[in-house]
Each structure stands twice: as structure tokens, then as C-alpha cells.
Design a protein around this motif. Sequence first.
Motif, PDB file in Angstrom:
ATOM      1  N   ARG A   1      65.969 -21.886  38.424  1.00  0.00           N
ATOM      2  CA  ARG A   1      65.412 -23.152  38.908  1.00  0.00           C
ATOM      3  C   ARG A   1      64.479 -23.691  37.833  1.00  0.00           C
ATOM      4  O   ARG A   1      63.656 -22.952  37.290  1.00  0.00           O
TER       5      ARG A   1
ATOM      6  N   ILE B   1      62.492 -20.630  36.299  1.00  0.00           N
ATOM      7  CA  ILE B   1      62.246 -19.551  37.258  1.00  0.00           C
ATOM      8  C   ILE B   1      63.567 -18.863  37.605  1.00  0.00           C
ATOM      9  O   ILE B   1      64.586 -19.522  37.826  1.00  0.00           O
TER      10      ILE B   1
ATOM     11  N   GLU C   1      65.817 -17.516  40.117  1.00  0.00           N
ATOM     12  CA  GLU C   1      65.910 -17.831  41.546  1.00  0.00           C
ATOM     13  C   GLU C   1      65.868 -16.573  42.399  1.00  0.00           C
ATOM     14  O   GLU C   1      65.238 -16.547  43.464  1.00  0.00           O
TER      15      GLU C   1
ATOM     16  N   ARG D   1      64.632 -13.420  41.645  1.00  0.00           N
ATOM     17  CA  ARG D   1      63.397 -12.628  41.578  1.00  0.00           C
ATOM     18  C   ARG D   1      62.147 -13.466  41.800  1.00  0.00           C
ATOM     19  O   ARG D   1      61.082 -12.925  42.119  1.00  0.00           O
ATOM     20  N   GLY D   2      62.251 -14.762  41.548  1.00  0.00           N
ATOM     21  CA  GLY D   2      61.112 -15.640  41.757  1.00  0.00           C
ATOM     22  C   GLY D   2      60.086 -15.624  40.650  1.00  0.00           C
ATOM     23  O   GLY D   2      59.017 -16.231  40.787  1.00  0.00           O
ATOM     24  N   ASP D   3      60.366 -14.941  39.530  1.00  0.00           N
ATOM     25  CA  ASP D   3      59.375 -14.876  38.456  1.00  0.00           C
ATOM     26  C   ASP D   3      59.683 -15.902  37.363  1.00  0.00           C
ATOM     27  O   ASP D   3      60.809 -16.382  37.234  1.00  0.00           O
ATOM     28  N   ARG D   4      58.677 -16.214  36.585  1.00  0.00           N
ATOM     29  CA  ARG D   4      58.781 -17.222  35.550  1.00  0.00           C
ATOM     30  C   ARG D   4      59.403 -16.632  34.290  1.00  0.00           C
ATOM     31  O   ARG D   4      58.960 -15.600  33.802  1.00  0.00           O
TER      32      ARG D   4
END
Length: 818
Positions: free
Chosen positions: A224, A275, A277, A279-282
Motif C-alpha cells: 500500500r 507499507i 499490506e 505485515r503492516g510495517d513500513r
Amino acid sequence: MIEKTALNSGWTLTCNDTGRPDLPDAMPATVPGCVHTDLLASRLIPDPYIDVNEITNDWIGRADWIYRCRFEATRDDSRVQELVFDGLDTIAVISLNGEEIGRTFNMHRTYRFDVSGLLKAGTNELSVTFRSAYAYGAEMEKHYGYRPNNYPGPGNLMRKMACNFGWDWGPTLVTAGLWKPVRLESWNRARLAETRVSATLAGSDGLVKVYARLARHGSVGPCRLVAAIGGVTTAVAVAASEDEVSFQVILPSPQLWWPHHLGAQPLYPLTLTLIDEARGDRLDSFERELGFRSLRLDTSADEHGSSFTFVINDVPLFIAGANWIPDDCFPSRVTGERYAARIEEAKAANIHMLRVWGGGIFERDEFYEACDRMGMLVWQDFLFACAAYPEEEPLRSEVEAEVRDNVVRLMPHASLILWNGNNENIWGFDEWGWRPIIKVGESWGLGYYLDLLPRLCSELDPDRPYYPGSPYSGSMEIEPNADGHGCKHIWDVWNDVGYEVYRNYIPRFCSEFGWQAPATWATIEESVHDEPLTPQSNGVFHHQKATQGNDKLIRGLAGHLPEPKTMDDWHFATQLNQARAIRFGIEHMRSHRSICKGAVVWQFNDCWPVTSWAALDSAGRRKPLWYALKAAYDPRLLTVQPRDGGLAAVAVNERTLFWRAKISGRRLKLDGTVLAEFEFWRLLCDRFESKEFPLPEDIVRPDLPNDEVVVVEILDRRAFHYFVEDIDLALPAPRLAVEVTAIDGGYAVKVTAQNFLKDLCLMADRLDPDAVVDSMLVTLLPGESHVFSVKTAKVIEADDIVVGTVLRSANDLVAGLR
């Protein structure tokens, strides 16, 4: 997230030339930097800016050099590890742990090398071997064949700063080295490989266009990309099968970004975050500050030919500009603070556009960031200047890669208003005798300017105008330097005739014109140690790079000022003449605002201590020309110009409000006796307009031309007109009184004229090399006073203000001639 490790320390430098046994096997090296700065730091060469030391350093550019460093690293097979070089100058072979990882041929590109399989856990050895640009150039001439070049060296056969090889204001100091930072980057899953961002307007809203291309590693799933600006957040999905994404962000009703003479420069921080998607980490991020403004270049046909007008936020501008060259022969020495100081000086001189000239470099990010903050417009040349360029490989691919790198890097900047294809190359082909030299069917660069560059700009940065060249008339069917079309360079005035010939031209836009003068006295004394100093002494003459430059300085005085007899008078007379020539030209062009929409003087800055066309010398000291630019580029200008066999007062208003005030004038004898006068209660000059007011017959017809002056005034603006040049004007020997009063940060120097004083100058550097004076070129009627504000830490007394040395005027030069 990407891990970045700077590799700018621990470097050594070795000369790879067996003919230099006098050099150590290795010496400390600074990165960013170059061979010359490292040799200077080790005290192995004399400073090439001093005396004639330039010629003793010529060997440096003809040798090969090796930079080496060791660095610690951790090997991680789950991550991509890349060496990134922001700038390599120029012909280089890069090796890691004894294995070659790449070769480079372009000073103006960023290079990235995947070293994941070569990196060791622990100590790694990195080396960069630079080949002589001269040796490479000789090979390329055999490869391409000869191409005309107005200056020495093979700068047109490679992608290197052309003025390194010498120019008519610059020394021949052919550099090599890591001139921008180096780092090791480590990342996994995905990163932003290319990010293109532009900011424009859509009606009253801000429109941000984003394009991103991802590099991926391993089996990374969907990502994302989140954009945030001004409280607006937009998120866009990037599928696992996709590597590219583009989208737009609308920012409702942002404040507009303006050039500094018209308004404020609000900047909106933009953050793009990639990001993972799942794992949600940057994974990666991109940050820039954006300004919102509309922009177009109007080149439409009209009754005078075709226009060349920059229109910003729907306002057709008159551009008050200056050309910018590299601020140092060794660009790594130019800090962000130095960029900001120089741009502040340009802004203080009422300049609102700098043209980054094509024989130099794409400046570092700090330059454009400072221009964004200060409201300084930027015209950016692509890097082709005064030469024919091959369009064959390998040069063509290097040009394309370089353009892609730099357009993407610079396109977010609100200050950047034009991509320009080249400097004087189309003109050179058309008028400088290149045609017989270039064989039929042989390339010389036109395909870059009319095809490759506009295609790349259209693909990458379609919201910013591109123009093929300077000068260029908009069509190959029209001579490139025509008055009625496009942008024009005026160089016959300096090279062949007097500055009064500026009035023979009414260009649509003048992107180069200039007049020479020496650097400030303090700068000359710091850089030249001739005994005695004379215009022809070895050091002074060596710091004059223009062909017959000193002869042209003297010829340019003819008809205006007498030929000087002393070094002091030569220095002042030529500086005064430079200031007058450029003010004369600018005021003429501005008085024809309805036709001419820009004056871009050559040049603003210097790269070393030299007699040149600059307003600010290499030490950052203001020449009298700087003060002339401040006056001539005043957004509200009052000038007296010839019109229809008589004279007219011309008011020019670049402010956002109309200018309505009483206009008055007098014809006086130089002793102050009024011979005729007039007063008109309301002269109205609307915003972005010039307005002519014909002067009455009894004002424009003198009784004794050599002893009279016309003074016209609107509020605090004043313009003078003389019926003869100074050499024929009955200027008296200066009589004046001086008072010195301490003020915060320096002194107020009040000068009271006891007779007519023309172009009074306080040469602050003659008092203290670090002193700065606020004003110069002041003309006083008998009995009038002017206060010079001098910033200095040195103690100054009235006796220090020596007339004829510190306090100069045209009176000094001509009094007693008649």
C-alpha cells in the motif's frame, strides 16, 4: 525499512601515475570531494586560485587516481545490499573486495550496484579508480570523429561539467573524485525505485500527481502506498503482480506559491509511505516539500512575432534574472549554507530568477530547496553548451539516463519553471561556422534538443514547459537569435561595440547579455600578489580568461569615460562601466515591457577570483554591478528613455498594486540652478504595466549640454538623464563632507555633497575585506546628503573614508579633463 550507512569517511587517495614519485603512496581523502581538494588539504599542491598556480596543476587532470576505503558490514542473505554513489566524476571503475562491480561514464548520474553476493561479514574493501578525462576524451574523438567546441578540451564528448576544461571566466581544473555522498543501502521485500511527484493547480485546488515504481525482492505480497499532505491522506493498493502505480491527490484551496516579489512561498510537506499490506510495517518512504502554482510559457504569435512570456498563477511576468554558473570549480565545497547565502544575495538585488547554465552541473538538492523557500525561480538548462555533441552511442544512452535521473529528482520543486535544451548550440551551428566542419549526415546535438529531450520531459514532467535552446526562435526556419521570437543572447555589445547599442534591440526575452569588470579590490589582493598590481601584470592578466578581455574593457570605456592611468582608476572605471552598461540595458528592455518579457544578465556569480561578467565575485563580495541590478530590477522602476525624437519618463510597475503619484521633473545646471521644471499631478501606472510620460520640450532641450542634467521624480524614485557622456560632462572635482557614526553592527557614513556628485560609491572592502555596504552608485545634487550603512567589526573613523580610494565617484575620473 531501508537501512542506510554513509560511507563518507576513511578514504585514501593514490595517484596511479608512476611519473609522480614525489607523491605519497596514499594520502587522506575527503568524500564528498575531489582530487584537487585532497591534494590541497595535504599541502601537496599550491592553491590553483592564487596567482598563476592554475597552470602548475594541469597535470592533475591528466593522471589516473584511486580512491580506497574499508568499511564494516554485516552480510544478510535475506536482504538486498546496494552501494549507492550519488555522484562520480567521471570515468570510473568500482571494485569491491577486489572484484569489479561497475563502470561509470557520467558525472551527472546516480549509480546503484547490487553487492549482496560480494559483501563480506566484517571488513570490506572498496576502491574507485578514476581515469583521466583527457585520455578518455581522446578515445572518444577517435570513436565519434571531431565535433566543433568553442572551448578547449573534450567536454562535448563525455558527460562531465564542461567548464572544468576552461571557459572565458573559468580556469582549466579537470577534476576527478567522489563529488557527492556514498552509502550502503540494505532492504528487503520492496523499495521505491523511482518516485515522480508534481504539484500543480486544478482550479482553486492543489493537484499532486504521483507515480511510483517499485523494486521487489523475494515473494513479497501486496503493498500500500500512502500519500499525506496538508491534512489529506490517500492510500492506493499495489498488487503483488504490479511494480508501478500512479494516482492523484487533491488538496482543497492551498495557498499559492509565488516568486518573492509578488507573494509568499507556502510549502506543504508531502510524505509517501510504502507499507507491506500483510505485515503492516513500513518498507520505504519519500518526503518533499511542495508549492502549488500554475505555470505556462506563452510562445503564441502576435503582432511583433512570437512571445516568450512566463505566466505564473495566470500573471504574465517580466523576468528579472541572472545566469548562475557553478559557484566553485570544486562543487563539493559549496555547502547548503553557501547556496542559501548566494541566493539571498540574488534576492536582495531584486533578482527573482536564476538560470542554471548548461556548461555546469545540475545543482545539488539544497540549491533548489533554498530557491523554493526564497521564491527564486529557476530556469534549468540541460547540460549542453557552446559545442556540437555526438548523438551516437555510448553518449546517447548516457544523456538519456542523466536526463531521467535529474528530471525525476528536480521536478517536485515549485521554483523550477523551465527545462531548456541547450546553451548556444543551435546558434553555433547556424552562425559560428560549424556547418562546413560537420559532415553531411553527421550528428551535432539537434536530435537531443528537438526529439529526445522534449520526449523525455513530456513523459516524465509534462506539467513543466520545455524549450529547445537559448537562444532559439521557436523554429528552425527562423534564425535562432532573432529579436522578434523566442529568447535572445546579445553579445555583440560586449564583444564589438559600446553598450549604447543595447537600445538597438527590443528582444522578446533576453536570456544572456553582459559586461565585464574585475573582482573587488579585496578579492584581487587575496588572489594575486604581483608587485606592482597592474591590469597587465602576470597574476591580474592570468585571472582574465576572455579573449582580448582587457582590451575590450578599455574599448568599452570609449565615449563614456577616459582611459585610466592608474591601477586604482582602472579598477574603479571598469567596475563603474560594467554597472552602467547593464543598468542601461535592463532599463531599456523594461521600458518596452509590452514587447520584452525578461532580462537575464550574464552572470550572477563566479567560480574563482577572476575578471568576469559577475555581479558577486567568488568571495561573495558585491561589485558595483550588484547595486546596479538592485536599482534596475526594482519592482517599481522610473527611467528616462528616448522616444519619438524626444525623451519620456517611463514608469514600470511589477507590484500587485497600481502606482499612482505625482510626477515632477527639472532641468538643472550641475551647480543646482533650475532652468526648467514641470509637475503632473497624477501619473497612473497599473500593475504589471509600463507607462510613458513624454517630457516637456523645455525639459528635453538643453542650453549647455555638457553642464546640465534632467531629474525626474515619482515619490522616492528618481531618474537622471544627461545630454552628453561623462567624458564630455563638466563634472567638478568632488567636494564633500563626511560624518561617521557608530550603529549596531557597523557605521553610518553620511556624505554631504558640496557640489554635484555622480555615481558615488563607498568601496567598503577597501576599509575591511569583510565589510558590506548597503548602497552604491548614488548621485547627489549640491547640498544633498546620503547615508551609507556599513556592516563591519573593524573600527572606522572619518579619516578612513579617503576620497579617491574608499569614496569614489565619476567626478574622480573626469574632473579636470576639460
